[in-house]
Scaffold this motif. Structure first.
Motif, PDB file in Angstrom:
ATOM      1  N   ARG A   1      13.543 -36.827  -3.494  1.00 44.50           N
ATOM      2  CA  ARG A   1      12.286 -36.083  -3.450  1.00 44.50           C
ATOM      3  C   ARG A   1      12.465 -34.707  -2.838  1.00 44.50           C
ATOM      4  O   ARG A   1      11.625 -33.834  -2.985  1.00 44.50           O
TER       5      ARG A   1
ATOM      6  N   HIS B   1       4.942 -32.828  -5.744  1.00 39.27           N
ATOM      7  CA  HIS B   1       3.856 -32.153  -5.028  1.00 39.27           C
ATOM      8  C   HIS B   1       2.604 -32.093  -5.905  1.00 39.27           C
ATOM      9  O   HIS B   1       1.494 -32.387  -5.446  1.00 39.27           O
TER      10      HIS B   1
ATOM     11  N   GLU C   1       1.162 -35.604  -6.214  1.00 33.97           N
ATOM     12  CA  GLU C   1       0.526 -36.032  -4.967  1.00 33.97           C
ATOM     13  C   GLU C   1      -0.894 -35.497  -4.854  1.00 33.97           C
ATOM     14  O   GLU C   1      -1.786 -36.185  -4.367  1.00 33.97           O
TER      15      GLU C   1
ATOM     16  N   VAL D   1       1.215 -40.527  -6.953  1.00 34.42           N
ATOM     17  CA  VAL D   1       2.523 -40.922  -6.440  1.00 34.42           C
ATOM     18  C   VAL D   1       2.378 -42.259  -5.722  1.00 34.42           C
ATOM     19  O   VAL D   1       1.641 -42.371  -4.747  1.00 34.42           O
TER      20      VAL D   1
END
Length: 154
Positions: A11, A21, A24, A29
């Motif tokens: 990651r 990102h 998320e 995620v």
């Protein structure tokens, strides 16, 4: 059940981090929590935080690690999170005690690391179970002991 056959990367890798990102921010995620004791396993059945059942079947040249990206699709990602490992820190009082401690650790096939004069034993059960196995070394105070929540860099 989803079968995962490879680790896509970390990651922290620039390209993956950017995509994660974005996902998320959209709540896309999912996390696979892996106990430290299972991180070396290549085959594993587990349930993600979101409730998806997965089967891990990694090739021999790949291993799980904290932050391993296992799935990365347009609307979904799965990242491994390895639990914090606890270590039993054992410090022998003398060279003779160190030799006896080393004998026990090896004979019992404990997973160990070294930190100066200390031997760190990865705890896969209660610390007391390990201390009992050391008998007189602990009872007579020939080995000092403590538990480290996480021995970083050890």
């Amino acid at each position: 059940m989803r079968v995962i056959q490879r680790v896509l990367g970390s990651r922290s890798e620039a390209g993956l981090a950017e995509r994660l990102h974005h996902l998320e921010h959209h709540g896309a995620v999912d996390i696979l929590r892996v106990p430290s004791a299972d991180v070396a396993r290549r085959r594993l059945r587990a349930t993600t935080v979101a409730g998806e059942e997965i089967a891990l079947a990694l090739p021999r040249d790949q291993a799980l690690f904290d932050g391993a990206v296992l799935v990365l699709e347009d609307g979904h990602a799965l990242v491994a999170r390895v639990g914090t490992e606890s270590w039993l820190r054992l410090v022998p009082r003398s060279t003779a005690d160190a030799l006896e401690l080393g004998y026990h650790a090896g004979n019992l096939h404990w997973r160990v690391r070294f930190d100066g004069a200390a031997i760190l034993v990865a705890l896969e059960g209660p610390a007391e179970d390990y201390l009992v196995r050391l008998g007189a070394l602990v009872e007579e105070g020939r080995v000092a002991h403590s538990v480290d929540a996480a021995a970083e860099g050890a």
